[in-house]
Design a protein around this motif. Sequence first.
Motif, PDB file in Angstrom:
ATOM      1  N   SER A  10      43.917   2.889 -50.399  1.00 35.64           N
ATOM      2  CA  SER A  10      44.178   4.284 -50.148  1.00 35.64           C
ATOM      3  C   SER A  10      43.158   5.117 -50.891  1.00 35.64           C
ATOM      4  O   SER A  10      42.673   6.063 -50.316  1.00 35.64           O
ATOM      5  CB  SER A  10      45.553   4.656 -50.921  1.00 35.64           C
ATOM      6  OG  SER A  10      46.614   3.986 -50.319  1.00 35.64           O
ATOM      7  N   GLN A  11      42.835   4.936 -51.877  1.00 37.48           N
ATOM      8  CA  GLN A  11      41.840   5.600 -52.719  1.00 37.48           C
ATOM      9  C   GLN A  11      40.518   5.395 -52.274  1.00 37.48           C
ATOM     10  O   GLN A  11      39.761   6.376 -52.108  1.00 37.48           O
ATOM     11  CB  GLN A  11      41.836   5.550 -54.124  1.00 37.48           C
ATOM     12  CG  GLN A  11      43.258   5.474 -54.931  1.00 37.48           C
ATOM     13  CD  GLN A  11      43.078   6.151 -56.183  1.00 37.48           C
ATOM     14  OE1 GLN A  11      42.113   6.436 -56.552  1.00 37.48           O
ATOM     15  NE2 GLN A  11      44.159   6.336 -56.721  1.00 37.48           N
TER      16      GLN A  11
ATOM     17  N   ASP B 126      42.844   6.042 -60.106  1.00 37.69           N
ATOM     18  CA  ASP B 126      43.541   7.242 -60.739  1.00 37.69           C
ATOM     19  C   ASP B 126      44.413   7.796 -59.985  1.00 37.69           C
ATOM     20  O   ASP B 126      44.529   8.396 -58.793  1.00 37.69           O
ATOM     21  CB  ASP B 126      42.393   8.216 -60.762  1.00 37.69           C
ATOM     22  CG  ASP B 126      42.311   9.063 -61.967  1.00 37.69           C
ATOM     23  OD1 ASP B 126      43.241   9.229 -62.542  1.00 37.69           O
ATOM     24  OD2 ASP B 126      41.473  10.029 -62.171  1.00 37.69           O
ATOM     25  N   ASP B 127      45.637   7.367 -60.226  1.00 36.39           N
ATOM     26  CA  ASP B 127      46.748   7.256 -59.353  1.00 36.39           C
ATOM     27  C   ASP B 127      48.152   8.117 -60.047  1.00 36.39           C
ATOM     28  O   ASP B 127      48.468   7.941 -61.083  1.00 36.39           O
ATOM     29  CB  ASP B 127      47.303   5.819 -59.295  1.00 36.39           C
ATOM     30  CG  ASP B 127      48.535   5.851 -58.130  1.00 36.39           C
ATOM     31  OD1 ASP B 127      48.876   6.722 -57.766  1.00 36.39           O
ATOM     32  OD2 ASP B 127      48.589   4.600 -57.693  1.00 36.39           O
ATOM     33  N   PRO B 128      48.284   9.301 -59.224  1.00 38.46           N
ATOM     34  CA  PRO B 128      49.328  10.031 -59.697  1.00 38.46           C
ATOM     35  C   PRO B 128      50.818   9.396 -59.578  1.00 38.46           C
ATOM     36  O   PRO B 128      51.707   9.666 -60.157  1.00 38.46           O
ATOM     37  CB  PRO B 128      49.413  11.161 -58.524  1.00 38.46           C
ATOM     38  CG  PRO B 128      48.763  10.586 -57.485  1.00 38.46           C
ATOM     39  CD  PRO B 128      47.916   9.682 -57.898  1.00 38.46           C
ATOM     40  N   GLU B 129      50.749   8.135 -59.032  1.00 35.87           N
ATOM     41  CA  GLU B 129      51.865   7.321 -58.917  1.00 35.87           C
ATOM     42  C   GLU B 129      52.245   6.625 -60.259  1.00 35.87           C
ATOM     43  O   GLU B 129      53.522   6.350 -60.343  1.00 35.87           O
ATOM     44  CB  GLU B 129      51.906   6.502 -57.744  1.00 35.87           C
ATOM     45  CG  GLU B 129      51.696   7.162 -56.357  1.00 35.87           C
ATOM     46  CD  GLU B 129      52.959   7.918 -56.458  1.00 35.87           C
ATOM     47  OE1 GLU B 129      53.879   7.741 -57.121  1.00 35.87           O
ATOM     48  OE2 GLU B 129      53.025   8.641 -55.564  1.00 35.87           O
TER      49      GLU B 129
ATOM     50  N   THR C 114      46.298  15.627 -52.820  1.00 42.25           N
ATOM     51  CA  THR C 114      45.245  15.539 -54.132  1.00 42.25           C
ATOM     52  C   THR C 114      44.207  14.727 -53.524  1.00 42.25           C
ATOM     53  O   THR C 114      44.385  13.677 -52.567  1.00 42.25           O
ATOM     54  CB  THR C 114      45.694  14.752 -55.411  1.00 42.25           C
ATOM     55  OG1 THR C 114      46.076  13.467 -55.066  1.00 42.25           O
ATOM     56  CG2 THR C 114      47.252  15.660 -55.433  1.00 42.25           C
ATOM     57  N   PRO C 115      43.101  14.629 -54.278  1.00 37.37           N
ATOM     58  CA  PRO C 115      42.208  13.528 -53.526  1.00 37.37           C
ATOM     59  C   PRO C 115      42.584  11.997 -53.837  1.00 37.37           C
ATOM     60  O   PRO C 115      41.905  11.261 -53.331  1.00 37.37           O
ATOM     61  CB  PRO C 115      40.811  13.994 -54.695  1.00 37.37           C
ATOM     62  CG  PRO C 115      41.167  14.964 -55.668  1.00 37.37           C
ATOM     63  CD  PRO C 115      42.584  15.479 -55.426  1.00 37.37           C
ATOM     64  N   ARG C 116      43.478  12.005 -54.739  1.00 41.97           N
ATOM     65  CA  ARG C 116      43.923  10.684 -54.917  1.00 41.97           C
ATOM     66  C   ARG C 116      45.196  10.091 -54.572  1.00 41.97           C
ATOM     67  O   ARG C 116      46.111   9.597 -55.368  1.00 41.97           O
ATOM     68  CB  ARG C 116      43.805  10.382 -56.366  1.00 41.97           C
ATOM     69  CG  ARG C 116      43.151  11.239 -57.410  1.00 41.97           C
ATOM     70  CD  ARG C 116      41.979  10.966 -57.794  1.00 41.97           C
ATOM     71  NE  ARG C 116      40.857  11.575 -57.695  1.00 41.97           N
ATOM     72  CZ  ARG C 116      40.070  11.740 -58.634  1.00 41.97           C
ATOM     73  NH1 ARG C 116      39.869  10.868 -59.523  1.00 41.97           N
ATOM     74  NH2 ARG C 116      38.744  12.652 -58.083  1.00 41.97           N
ATOM     75  N   PHE C 117      45.700  10.802 -53.488  1.00 38.94           N
ATOM     76  CA  PHE C 117      47.107  10.109 -52.916  1.00 38.94           C
ATOM     77  C   PHE C 117      47.149   8.645 -52.832  1.00 38.94           C
ATOM     78  O   PHE C 117      46.177   7.957 -52.480  1.00 38.94           O
ATOM     79  CB  PHE C 117      47.050  10.965 -51.444  1.00 38.94           C
ATOM     80  CG  PHE C 117      46.652   9.756 -50.588  1.00 38.94           C
ATOM     81  CD1 PHE C 117      47.231   8.893 -49.712  1.00 38.94           C
ATOM     82  CD2 PHE C 117      45.400  10.018 -50.201  1.00 38.94           C
ATOM     83  CE1 PHE C 117      46.409   7.913 -48.821  1.00 38.94           C
ATOM     84  CE2 PHE C 117      44.376   9.072 -49.559  1.00 38.94           C
ATOM     85  CZ  PHE C 117      45.062   8.153 -48.738  1.00 38.94           C
ATOM     86  N   THR C 118      48.130   8.304 -53.309  1.00 34.03           N
ATOM     87  CA  THR C 118      48.337   6.777 -53.179  1.00 34.03           C
ATOM     88  C   THR C 118      49.841   6.254 -52.861  1.00 34.03           C
ATOM     89  O   THR C 118      50.099   5.234 -52.739  1.00 34.03           O
ATOM     90  CB  THR C 118      47.941   5.894 -54.445  1.00 34.03           C
ATOM     91  OG1 THR C 118      48.380   6.931 -55.590  1.00 34.03           O
ATOM     92  CG2 THR C 118      46.443   5.556 -54.713  1.00 34.03           C
TER      93      THR C 118
ATOM     94  N   PRO D  97      46.694   0.303 -53.775  1.00 31.55           N
ATOM     95  CA  PRO D  97      46.190   1.892 -53.945  1.00 31.55           C
ATOM     96  C   PRO D  97      44.878   1.822 -53.804  1.00 31.55           C
ATOM     97  O   PRO D  97      44.446   2.912 -53.667  1.00 31.55           O
ATOM     98  CB  PRO D  97      46.627   2.376 -55.062  1.00 31.55           C
ATOM     99  CG  PRO D  97      47.503   1.151 -55.985  1.00 31.55           C
ATOM    100  CD  PRO D  97      47.809  -0.049 -54.870  1.00 31.55           C
TER     101      PRO D  97
ATOM    102  N   ASP E 153      36.985  12.290 -47.860  1.00 24.68           N
ATOM    103  CA  ASP E 153      36.329  13.370 -48.590  1.00 24.68           C
ATOM    104  C   ASP E 153      35.030  13.671 -48.440  1.00 24.68           C
ATOM    105  O   ASP E 153      34.678  14.962 -48.500  1.00 24.68           O
ATOM    106  CB  ASP E 153      37.023  13.411 -50.028  1.00 24.68           C
ATOM    107  CG  ASP E 153      38.640  13.595 -50.279  1.00 24.68           C
ATOM    108  OD1 ASP E 153      39.181  13.839 -48.949  1.00 24.68           O
ATOM    109  OD2 ASP E 153      38.982  13.585 -51.224  1.00 24.68           O
TER     110      ASP E 153
ATOM    111  N   TYR F 292      37.660   5.823 -56.027  1.00 26.97           N
ATOM    112  CA  TYR F 292      37.530   7.081 -55.315  1.00 26.97           C
ATOM    113  C   TYR F 292      36.132   7.443 -55.419  1.00 26.97           C
ATOM    114  O   TYR F 292      35.462   7.854 -54.414  1.00 26.97           O
ATOM    115  CB  TYR F 292      38.452   8.040 -55.897  1.00 26.97           C
ATOM    116  CG  TYR F 292      38.265   9.304 -55.256  1.00 26.97           C
ATOM    117  CD1 TYR F 292      38.921   9.756 -54.021  1.00 26.97           C
ATOM    118  CD2 TYR F 292      37.516  10.321 -55.898  1.00 26.97           C
ATOM    119  CE1 TYR F 292      38.273  11.048 -53.377  1.00 26.97           C
ATOM    120  CE2 TYR F 292      37.383  11.775 -55.534  1.00 26.97           C
ATOM    121  CZ  TYR F 292      38.022  12.038 -54.165  1.00 26.97           C
ATOM    122  OH  TYR F 292      37.519  13.266 -53.495  1.00 26.97           O
TER     123      TYR F 292
END
Lengths: 341, 341
Positions: A80-81, A282-285, B71-75, A77, A88, A299
């Motif tokens: 990705s970030q 900082d991962d929503p996952e 989100t800015p932090r898709f992963t 990730p 962005d 990020y």
Amino acid sequence: MPITIHDVAKQLKLSITTVSRALDGYDDVSEETRQRVIQAAREMGYAPSRAARQLRRQQAEAIGYILPASTPRFTDPYFSQFIAGLGDEIAGSNYDLVISTAPPGDAAEEMLYRRWVHSRRVDGIVLARIRKQDWRVRFLSEAGLPFVATAHNHDPVDFPYIELNGQSGMSAIVQHLIHQGHRKIAYIGAQEDLILEAERFAGYRMGLEAARIVFRDDLVAAGDMTRRGGYHAVQTLLDLVDPPTAIACVNDLTAEGVMRAASERGLRVGQDVAVTGFDGIDDPEVIEPALTSCTPSVYEIARRLMDMLMKQIKGGFIQETSILLTPELNVRESSAGKGSG
Amino acid sequence: MPITIHDVAKQLKLSITTVSRALDGYDDVSEETRQRVIQAAREMGYAPSRAARQLRRQQAEAIGYILPASTPRFTDPYFSQFIAGLGDEIAGSNYDLVISTAPPGDAAEEMLYRRWVHSRRVDGIVLARIRKQDWRVRFLSEAGLPFVATAHNHDPVDFPYIELNGQSGMSAIVQHLIHQGHRKIAYIGAQEDLILEAERFAGYRMGLEAARIVFRDDLVAAGDMTRRGGYHAVQTLLDLVDPPTAIACVNDLTAEGVMRAASERGLRVGQDVAVTGFDGIDDPEVIEPALTSCTPSVYEIARRLMDMLMKQIKGGFIQETSILLTPELNVRESSAGKGSG
DNA sequence: TTGTAGGCGTTATCAA
DNA sequence: TTGATAACGCCTACAA
């Protein structure tokens, strides 16, 4: 057939010069004309041809980034970030982000860089995963193409970078753990040949020394910066007769693997055992408990890096050419618990 | 100052015409001349200016892909793998992959597509996460810009896509679980406006019906295709008085969240409870137990998709315009266990 | 305030 | 087999 500036000019019975300048915001065009031009351009769906403008301006209006796709299925990730940050940040300008994949050190990688440089495909490049000796650094600086990197190395060439100080960061983490009452603090590192490993490991030892805690080498294990690596590496540590109460990991992914292993053994992370990461993904996952790590995040760094590169391209001059950031600790649940002394 | 075709021509005392054609492999140039030209070009580090060639040829030699960065932090590793697939497939040509980020449905997203189309920035576009009603489909087909998608939708427009048949795939998964002895099979889905959700959910119900198992709506929960979503959604299911013995998830990430939640509760995945995914993320990061999912993988699909798009651009005609793949089940440990009947 | 014209580096048409 | 020349669409110095 796409709409060109001629079409707009003809429609308005103006010269292409006037249309061009109205659109570019020159102040030597009457306000009334400008409005008419803008209006017409929008209605007709006109946008300047990228190719023509690039040719004329001698600028690609693009930034390149080559993804170090070691396997066809990289999925850290982190990348990705990183891409999200670059994307962005660049979104505000009308520069594009051009991405290619190539295995690091491969011939294909070299071809790619050469093509980009010689065909003036990009105005700047973001370099990831700098190697100890990196031909790209010399190649790009000789070609005069602006670039920025996520780390410095020992090449004689000076170049702009932003880097998290691994030594002070890891040392701070260890001291935080000690402050929580921990004495038996383990470390799970990365591949030995990476610069970041050397630095973060040094930070770990520094942190211990600062509190006069004797270094135990059975508390050190080697991972590979993946979840899986962390998961496996931690098994030996947890099997020890005298196991650690806290585990400092070289990066966030390793820490996630460790947390997984711990919870499978019925250990509550943040209570029975403390776990920390490094990188600030900082991962929503990611699932609880929230991981203690550091800021700024990947990020954030990617954004700053892109900003730095754009300034370099536009202004030609940047104030800070090399930034060694002292990471700030971001304490969260995973290291909230008190050690057993 | 970069090297142009003039420099090469002057050096060799040839006209630029000859140089251009020697390099492009026309057969009306003598073999001897061709060799001299190629040699000189290499030595001088000449590569044609991208911008000039694009202007002349009226081609961008680039493919665009807009990352739905909600989100800015898709992963989601799905996207990493998708990009890797696109990148690896395009690498053979000298087309570039241009990537931008924009939140789906946002105004910025629309701006981006418009700019790309109007300024002829790309020759083709890869569309991800097609919505039920998707303005992009009409916009692109009206603009005459080739594109391919990872799914079809119910727009009246025909366009090329490659899609995993969600219905038959999910139905097969459910039947597999039933075959393992499970009767109480739960389903964790995605956001309702996604096409794939409708189809996979339909597959779930089909699978149940095929075995005459009565549908229980308390066994259905809504996630959001993230680990975290799966983790939270499954809590209610596991709290039920009569909990499921198997959980079919809309995608791999959801399944990972579910596995995590299960193991935190002391349930052994693959023994006490079966869990299945969907997508075939082939991820070195993932930890055991190996997840039952399906093939072909995202990576594979991305490659085929890119291939399809390139053929469409080059040849103008492609044989198969829409491919609905019947996914093959990839049974692994996570669903190995026998149900409680 | 607006218009004319030249050229950015290629490729493609035509003539030699 | 090779060379002169005209676009491609835009920007900008200069002229009006």
